[in-house]
Design an enzyme around this catalytic site. Structure first.
Site, PDB file in Angstrom:
ATOM      1  N   GLU A  33      -0.500 -10.628   6.537  1.00 56.68           N
ATOM      2  CA  GLU A  33      -1.512 -11.601   6.956  1.00 56.68           C
ATOM      3  C   GLU A  33      -2.858 -11.211   6.362  1.00 56.68           C
ATOM      4  O   GLU A  33      -3.291 -10.063   6.477  1.00 56.68           O
ATOM      5  CB  GLU A  33      -1.608 -11.651   8.476  1.00 56.68           C
ATOM      6  CG  GLU A  33      -2.772 -12.450   9.025  1.00 56.68           C
ATOM      7  CD  GLU A  33      -2.797 -13.889   8.521  1.00 56.68           C
ATOM      8  OE1 GLU A  33      -3.855 -14.315   8.006  1.00 56.68           O
ATOM      9  OE2 GLU A  33      -1.756 -14.578   8.621  1.00 56.68           O
ATOM     10  N   THR A  40      -3.829 -21.015  11.125  1.00 55.80           N
ATOM     11  CA  THR A  40      -4.799 -22.106  11.241  1.00 55.80           C
ATOM     12  C   THR A  40      -4.871 -22.644  12.656  1.00 55.80           C
ATOM     13  O   THR A  40      -5.960 -22.869  13.195  1.00 55.80           O
ATOM     14  CB  THR A  40      -4.435 -23.237  10.259  1.00 55.80           C
ATOM     15  OG1 THR A  40      -4.553 -22.759   8.923  1.00 55.80           O
ATOM     16  CG2 THR A  40      -5.353 -24.430  10.444  1.00 55.80           C
ATOM     17  N   GLY A 182      -9.053 -39.798   8.674  1.00 56.59           N
ATOM     18  CA  GLY A 182      -7.785 -39.388   9.263  1.00 56.59           C
ATOM     19  C   GLY A 182      -7.968 -38.756  10.627  1.00 56.59           C
ATOM     20  O   GLY A 182      -8.991 -38.933  11.296  1.00 56.59           O
ATOM     21  N   HIS A 443       6.609 -42.800  41.159  1.00 57.93           N
ATOM     22  CA  HIS A 443       5.457 -43.696  41.245  1.00 57.93           C
ATOM     23  C   HIS A 443       4.251 -42.910  41.752  1.00 57.93           C
ATOM     24  O   HIS A 443       4.388 -42.083  42.638  1.00 57.93           O
ATOM     25  CB  HIS A 443       5.782 -44.846  42.209  1.00 57.93           C
ATOM     26  CG  HIS A 443       4.637 -45.773  42.451  1.00 57.93           C
ATOM     27  ND1 HIS A 443       4.222 -46.707  41.522  1.00 57.93           N
ATOM     28  CD2 HIS A 443       3.803 -45.892  43.513  1.00 57.93           C
ATOM     29  CE1 HIS A 443       3.190 -47.376  42.002  1.00 57.93           C
ATOM     30  NE2 HIS A 443       2.915 -46.904  43.212  1.00 57.93           N
TER      31      HIS A 443
END
Length: 462
Positions: A33, A40, A182, A443
């Site tokens: 890494e 990200t 976007g 409900h």
């Protein structure tokens, strides 16, 4: 040169769990890494943006307090406190990811920039200095994507912002102009409008969200414009220039030339793969014209023993795709029994209200020549929406008229992603729409109105 069973490059939402699970399965594993654990999503994507979006929604709710019979007012927006909360959450997630890796037996975490020296040999420029040389029969690339910078005259020297740098800005822009239309553009546009910025969105296409059906695109635009966001479609940005405390932007709409000044520019015009520094040619790994790695249905690249997962391989660029990729590849590596074909890929855009989507749009289904039926009801017909005081949006479903199978769903409304997920499971289980129409929901949930949605196909009255 140290020998491993597997080397994984990138510790995002696919690379991290894959490394841990391979190590626990007895594979000697290395994870390389170059920056922070979590990729990200945790560091500059989902986690920080959704944390700040939550603050923006709270601001919006306080502003509507009188609609619920409350006398309340917002005294101040403390952007420093908002950013600190965001940073604290990111640090929590990042540290958790790193600790999980460091505590896993049989797993070595290497910090640095990795590149291929040859097909199965990885050379890493270590963050601490020097280099590391390792090899493995299996190499998995999970390096994700980065911000794309469009070719606009003067942009590079204009002090533009990206989604990453904007979330560190210790001031609220007076006028934020966004290049792009976007998901990132719309989420940040609504967020900063609620923080108090004037917001203008320059979208190159004829409409925002061109991958969605026109009715969904139009509804999203309507709800954003009701909050005071200015959206200009067909806007081709030509030049950007910083002058003092102002930035001037020149663009065309059709044959008309226009200009606008603003305090800040956010570039949200797409992303490109993090593949350029990997020296892929030396490993024989093929890419497409944009640099995305080409993979087959088993996530294997053109080079034997080298795989790619997540955004770097192209396709839908979502965190949950990367995570699902790791599950598929894990089964491939351990049992040779899983592939990516026929996956249902859902997604949710976290504007408020959310847009949850899965399966085919109406336009896609008609383009395929399918015999379909379409149902659509406004959220103003959803009891829960009326009761909670947010009737924005709609529910839409596309079904096969012959088999009654659900082909696609779009839920634009409060908790739209959660409601969409109910129908995703129905689609995965091959449960036809009549079963959903007749089933008993608790409900009063938002999901309860799926009864009403599918009644539309039979002409029933809700």
């Amino acid at each position: 040169m140290e020998i491993y069973d597997a080397i994984i490059i990138g510790s995002g939402q696919g690379g991290t769990p894959l490394a841990k699970k391979l190590a626990k399965a007895g594979w000697k594993t290395a994870l390389v890494e170059k920056s922070y654990a979590g990729g990200t999503c945790v560091n500059v994507g989902c986690t920080p943006t959704k944390t700040m979006i939550a603050s923006a929604k709270a601001i919006h709710t306080i502003g509507r307090a009188e609609e619920w019979g409350l006398k309340a007012e917002l005294r101040e927006i403390d952007i420093h406190a908002i950013i600190k909360r965001k940073s604290d959450v990111v640090e929590l997630f990042r540290n958790s990811a790193q600790e999980g890796l460091e505590e896993t037996d049989n797993l070595d975490l290497i910090w640095g920039q990795a590149a291929f020296r040859e097909r199965n040999v990885i050379e890493t420029k270590l963050r601490s200095g020097g280099t590391s040389l390792i090899t493995a029969s299996k190499v998995i690339i999970s390096t994700g994507t980065k911000q794309d910078l469009p070719n606009i005259r003067g942009l590079e020297n204009s002090g533009y912002l990206t989604s990453t740098t904007l979330m560190e800005l210790k001031e609220i822009p007076r006028h934020l102009l966004i290049i792009g239309g976007g998901y990132i553009a719309l989420e940040f546009g609504q967020m900063y409008r609620r923080f108090g910025s004037e917001v203008t969105i320059l979208n190159l296409g004829d409409r925002i969200l061109e991958q969605e059906d026109i009715d969904i695109s139009n509804e999203v635009r309507k709800l954003l414009e009701l909050e005071g966001i200015k959206i200009i479609c067909g806007a081709d940005t030509k030049a950007v220039e910083r002058e003092g405390n102002e930035t001037n932007v020149w663009f065309t709409v059709g044959q008309e030339e226009r200009s606008m000044s603003c305090s800040h520019v956010l570039v949200a015009a797409g992303r490109v793969p993090n593949s350029g520094d990997l020296n892929l040619a030396s490993a024989g790994v093929a890419t497409d014209e944009q640099g995305y790695l080409v993979v087959n249905e088993y996530l294997e690249t053109s080079a034997e023993g080298i795989y790619a997962i997540g955004d770097v391989k192209g396709g839908p660029e979502f965190t949950h795709v990367a995570y699902n990729d790791h599950l598929i590849l894990l089964r491939n590596l351990l049992h040779a029994e899983k592939q990516t074909t026929d996956r249902l890929v859902p997604y949710c855009m976290f504007i408020d209200p959310q847009l949850g989507r899965v399966g085919l749009t109406e336009a896609e289904a008609r383009a395929k020549g399918l015999n379909i039926k379409v149902a659509c009801i406004p959220m103003s017909r959803v009891a829960r929406a009326i009761e909670t005081g947010d009737e924005r949006g709609l529910m839409k479903a596309v079904v096969d008229a012959d088999t009654k199978q659900i082909l696609g769903v779009a839920i634009l409304g409060e908790e739209g992603g959660e409601v969409m997920s109910v129908l995703q499971m129905a689609m995965l289980g091959k449960i036809d729409y009549s079963a959903v129409r007749n089933m008993m929901f608790a409900h009063p949930l938002y999901a309860e109105s799926l009864n009403n949605l599918f009644m539309e196909f039979d002409g029933d009255q809700a």
